[in-house]
Design an enzyme around this catalytic site. Structure first.
Site, short mmCIF file in Angstrom:
data_model
loop_
_atom_site.label_atom_id
_atom_site.label_comp_id
_atom_site.label_asym_id
_atom_site.label_seq_id
_atom_site.Cartn_x
_atom_site.Cartn_y
_atom_site.Cartn_z
N HIS A 61 0.75 -1.14 0.15
CA HIS A 61 -0.08 -0.12 0.04
C HIS A 61 0.90 1.27 0.02
O HIS A 61 0.65 2.43 0.84
CB HIS A 61 -0.78 0.00 1.11
CG HIS A 61 -1.89 -1.15 1.27
ND1 HIS A 61 -3.22 -1.07 0.73
CD2 HIS A 61 -1.90 -2.35 1.69
CE1 HIS A 61 -3.82 -2.14 0.94
NE2 HIS A 61 -3.20 -2.88 1.47
N ASN A 92 -10.31 -2.98 2.61
CA ASN A 92 -9.85 -3.01 1.23
C ASN A 92 -11.22 -2.64 0.41
O ASN A 92 -12.46 -2.83 0.94
CB ASN A 92 -9.29 -4.19 1.00
CG ASN A 92 -7.87 -4.35 0.98
OD1 ASN A 92 -7.35 -3.35 1.34
ND2 ASN A 92 -7.28 -5.62 1.24
N HIS A 104 -3.59 1.26 12.21
CA HIS A 104 -3.24 0.08 13.03
C HIS A 104 -4.59 -0.82 13.41
O HIS A 104 -5.50 -0.20 13.98
CB HIS A 104 -2.64 0.30 14.25
CG HIS A 104 -2.07 -0.62 15.25
ND1 HIS A 104 -1.87 -1.84 14.91
CD2 HIS A 104 -1.71 -0.74 16.45
CE1 HIS A 104 -1.47 -2.81 15.71
NE2 HIS A 104 -1.46 -2.02 16.80
FE1 HDE Z 1 -2.47 -4.74 5.52
N1 HDE Z 1 -0.58 -3.87 5.92
N2 HDE Z 1 -1.79 -6.39 6.19
N3 HDE Z 1 -4.23 -5.69 4.86
N4 HDE Z 1 -3.01 -2.96 4.97
C1 HDE Z 1 -0.48 -2.52 6.00
O1 HDE Z 1 0.79 -1.51 7.18
C2 HDE Z 1 -0.62 -6.70 6.81
C3 HDE Z 1 -4.43 -6.82 5.02
C4 HDE Z 1 -4.29 -2.70 4.47
O2 HDE Z 1 -3.23 3.50 4.03
C5 HDE Z 1 0.98 -2.33 6.39
O3 HDE Z 1 1.27 0.70 7.61
C6 HDE Z 1 -0.63 -8.08 7.14
C7 HDE Z 1 -5.79 -7.03 5.00
C8 HDE Z 1 -4.41 -1.27 4.16
O4 HDE Z 1 -1.48 3.60 5.39
C9 HDE Z 1 1.57 -3.60 7.00
C10 HDE Z 1 -1.78 -8.81 6.81
C11 HDE Z 1 -6.56 -6.06 4.54
C12 HDE Z 1 -3.35 -0.84 4.24
C13 HDE Z 1 0.26 -4.37 6.65
C14 HDE Z 1 -2.52 -7.85 6.06
C15 HDE Z 1 -5.37 -4.98 4.79
C16 HDE Z 1 -2.36 -1.64 4.88
C17 HDE Z 1 2.09 -1.70 5.37
C18 HDE Z 1 -2.08 -10.24 6.79
C19 HDE Z 1 -7.79 -5.55 4.21
C20 HDE Z 1 -2.63 0.58 4.01
C21 HDE Z 1 2.18 -0.21 5.83
C22 HDE Z 1 -2.17 -10.65 8.12
C23 HDE Z 1 -8.63 -5.79 5.42
C24 HDE Z 1 -2.95 1.34 5.11
C25 HDE Z 1 1.57 -0.05 6.87
C26 HDE Z 1 -2.44 2.88 4.89
C27 HDE Z 1 -1.02 -1.60 5.19
C28 HDE Z 1 0.33 -5.77 7.14
C29 HDE Z 1 -3.78 -7.77 5.42
C30 HDE Z 1 -5.57 -3.55 4.39
C31 HDE Z 1 2.76 -4.05 6.75
C32 HDE Z 1 0.62 -8.77 8.00
C33 HDE Z 1 -6.64 -8.33 5.06
C34 HDE Z 1 -5.61 -0.48 3.62
O5 HDE Z 1 1.74 -3.51 8.26
#
Ligand code: HDE
Length: 700
Positions: free
Chosen positions: A72, A145, A336
């Site tokens: 993202h 999402n 978070h």
């Molecule tokens: Fe994320 N995801 N994600 N994700 N995600 C990040 O956090 C992660 C997942 C989503 O505009 C990171 O600050 C793991 C699902 C959005 O700043 C990170 C897993 C969904 C955004 C991270 C998931 C998301 C992130 C990267 C599986 C939809 C952008 C930078 C366990 C429900 C937020 C950050 C923004 C961002 C980890 C799965 C949505 C690395 C480990 C499911 C919208 O922490």
């Protein structure tokens, strides 16, 4: 008078002084007399160490970059507010959901997932839809999402999944695309990905606008009421303008014509006062019904079909303020999933559990230490009182003791205690042996991809097949192509056969399919037209010298009051000479724009015997592309000549001498006068319908 926004008021204390309020200074607020030349020993001598201004300026510059988000990375944000329609006290005690109309400030960041910060907007990808509610009880982050399902079921697979979809490690190719071997290798070996992959291959993955995109919390969360009773909940954001997408050819061209297409669209709409709006809906499932479904509620690769549990609208969100500084706000915002408030809680979804660890962890490096919650965009509007101290970039001057229990600080700050309104974890009973094993209840991988496929209209199915063919056609390894077809055969035989045919893989035998034939009409874009308005739709009006200015004016009069944006285009900027001799203002030069940046094209008539646009390659290309992409194409007077010129290429044109004719979003009226009311109505209806897929395919 509008009520002051507490977040905006808080940000005021962090805003830099007006740049015009004094001269340029150093970081220490010392006025600088000159910033163009370094301090040197003589005219052509070396630069002196003593030049503290140059040293400070260059050193700061050297450290301007921070790591981009691992996923993202490319995003666009905006502030706004949320207000409930009704009290939600029946199922949650969340303070921001108690009082109808009570406004809670929000910051929302939309993003793509795979590409880096500088990648194009209109790639085929999931879009992030992350919302920070600055509630009176602290920050609540709903990090969702635009798909309601995810690619994996357990967070431990996230590094594998992200490594597979990101550019390949040896050459960092491709940027902003999943069309490569490692992604499809992973998909073909991990059937839990298939449901999200169906969404990814659909037009949902190329939204026309962030403003025309749904959002989903994905996981099943839990609401908790004042008596401590829990209710399972799935969150849905529904855009007022409806859900609308691009077509793949258009999206690809847009990547070059305007890589910032979605970002610019959001920014421009807010600047123009066309504030985007979403309705927040919830699917509520009583705890007693936890096992009433054919799938596991904890499985993030599953939806609850809306026909089974309707989405109940509980409030609306409006985005009405652009950030003032991209880096300070949109780049530094830290979401978070574990930022929750009393009244909301987690479930044991194994993907959510891992996220609750990951988001806090990632910000520590990305934002340089443990004090990122003090960055203005991340600060709650509620007071923060605790004993967390020091660390890089500490910007709060804490007073008093820094431990608990204490007597020297009067015992403060003290925990609120069990009888208070403070957050308490939902007392779910948990019992089990330590195991490393996927639950059997998670192992149906094919029913819901099939549900999605069965719910699509014919044109949506055609786009999905074309997307699979494109993506798999980019895969170099024959075994990966073949294995993916085997997986698709479990979803739907027709899908697998049609994709196989396009990529040179033998069609799977009939009867491989194991999935069901159920459908959910709420999943089709056809059912998501929104309020049916044409607000913010961009209409192109190409003209040349001799253009009928009355017709141009009548097009404006018909569409602008409905909120559409009409732009007159010509070969050059400036003006063209209209039919009555008066100069007609040009908004944009045709060579600087393209049909992919507009929602429709209207061709006015011209005094020349034949419209001069029939020999203008930019104009012809514009109209051809609009037609191919299913957009409304309209012509008045001899503007129809342009469409006629394209008939040999298969562009289908119906017209009759004395009336408006509408045929699959092609609207013609050969009468010489201004647009009739009938023409205006037909045009507005065609724009509101977004795209017209019943057209015969052109040969161009
Ligand atoms: Fe994320 N995801 N994600 N994700 N995600 C990040 O956090 C992660 C997942 C989503 O505009 C990171 O600050 C793991 C699902 C959005 O700043 C990170 C897993 C969904 C955004 C991270 C998931 C998301 C992130 C990267 C599986 C939809 C952008 C930078 C366990 C429900 C937020 C950050 C923004 C961002 C980890 C799965 C949505 C690395 C480990 C499911 C919208 O922490």
């Amino acid at each position: 008078m509008t009520t002051p926004d507490p977040k905006d008021e808080q940000l005021e204390t962090y805003r830099a002084p007006d740049p015009a309020s004094g001269p340029l200074t150093t970081d220490q607020a010392v006025d600088v007399d000159h910033t163009d030349d370094s301090l040197t020993a003589g005219d052509r001598g070396p630069t002196l160490m003593e030049d503290f201004h140059a040293r400070e300026k260059i050193t700061h510059f050297d450290h301007e970059r921070i790591p981009e988000r691992v996923v993202h990375a490319r995003g666009s944000g905006a502030y706004g507010y949320f207000e409930p329609y009704e009290s939600c006290a029946d199922f949650t005690r969340a303070a921001f959901l108690q009082e109808p109309g009570k406004r809670t400030p929000v910051f929302v960041r939309f993003s793509t997932v795979q590409g880096p910060r500088g990648s194009a907007d209109t790639v085929r990808d999931v879009r992030g839809f992350a919302t920070k509610f600055y509630t009176e009880d602290g920050n609540y982050d709903l990090v969702g999402n635009n798909f309601p399902v995810f690619f994996i079921q357990d967070g431990i697979k996230f590094p594998d999944f992200v490594h597979a979809v990101k550019p390949e490690p040896q050459n960092e190719i491709p940027t902003g695309a999943s069309a490569h071997d490692t992604f499809w290798d992973f998909v073909s070996l991990q059937p839990e990905t298939l449901h999200a992959v169906m969404w990814l291959m659909s037009d949902r993955a190329i939204p026309r606008s962030f403003r025309m995109m749904q959002g989903f919390g994905v996981h099943t969360f839990r609401f908790v009421d004042a008596d401590g009773k829990g209710t399972f909940v799935k969150f849905h954001w529904k855009p007022k303008l409806g859900v609308h997408s691009m077509v793949w050819d258009e999206a690809q061209e847009c990547q070059g014509r305007d890589p910032d297409f979605n970002r610019r669209d959001l920014w421009d709409a807010i600047e123009a006062g066309d504030y985007p709006e979403w309705e927040l809906g919830v699917q509520l499932v009583p705890e007693e019904d936890e096992f009433a479904f054919a799938f596991d509620l904890l499985d993030p690769t599953k939806i609850i079909p809306e026909e089974q549990v309707p989405v109940r609208p509980i409030g609306r969100m409006v985005l009405d303020r652009n950030p003032e500084n991209f880096f300070a706000e949109t780049e530094q915002v830290a979401f978070h999933t574990a930022n929750i408030v009393p009244g909301v809680d987690f479930t044991n979804d194994p993907l959510l559990q891992a996220r609750n660890f990951s988001y806090l962890d990632t910000q520590l490096i990305r934002l340089g230490g443990p004090n990122f919650s003090e960055i203005p965009v991340n600060r709650p509007v509620a007071d923060v009182r605790n004993n967390q101290r020091d660390g890089y970039h500490q910007s709060t001057i804490h007073r008093g003791t820094n431990y608990f229990p204490n007597s020297l600080g009067g015992g403060c700050p003290a925990p609120a205690g069990a009888d208070s309104e403070a957050f308490t974890h939902y007392a779910e009973r948990v019992d089990g042996a330590k195991i490393r094993r996927r639950s059997e209840s998670f192992k149906d991988y094919y029913s819901q991809p099939a549900l999605f496929w069965n719910s699509m209209s014919d044109w949506e199915k055609q786009h999905i097949v074309a997307a699979f063919r494109f993506e798999l056609g980019k895969v170099e390894t024959p075994e990966v192509r073949a294995r993916t077809i085997e997986q698709l055969a479990h979803v739907d035989g027709q899908l697998a056969r049609e994709v196989a045919e396009g990529i040179g893989v033998p069609a799977p035998p009939d009867g491989t399919q194991t999935a069901s034939k159920q459908s959910s009409p709420a999943l089709s874009l056809q059912s998501l037209t929104g309020d049916g308005s044409i607000r913010t739709r961009k209409i192109a009006v190409p003209v040349a010298d001799g253009a009928d200015a009355r017709q141009v004016a009548s097009i404006r009069e018909a569409l602008e009051p409905e909120g559409a944006i009409v732009e007159v285009l010509a070969a050059t900027d400036g003006t063209v000479a209209s039919a009555d001799g008066e100069p007609l203002e040009v908004d944009r030069a045709l060579p600087t724009v393209a049909s992919v940046l507009y929602d429709a094209v209207v061709l006015p008539g011209n005094t020349a015997d034949t419209s001069p646009l029939t020999v203008d390659p930019d104009a012809l290309r514009f109209v051809r592309d609009a037609y191919r992409h299913g957009k409304p194409v309209a012509a008045l007077g001899n503007g129809v000549d342009v469409l006629a010129a394209l008939e040999p290429e298969g562009i289908h044109l119906s017209m009759e001498p004395h009336r408006t004719v509408t045929d699959q979003g092609v609207i013609t009226d050969v009468a010489p006068g201004p647009a009739s009311a009938e023409f205006a109505r037909a045009l507005a209806a065609a724009v509101a319908a977004h795209r017209h897929w019943g057209r015969p395919a052109p040969r161009c």
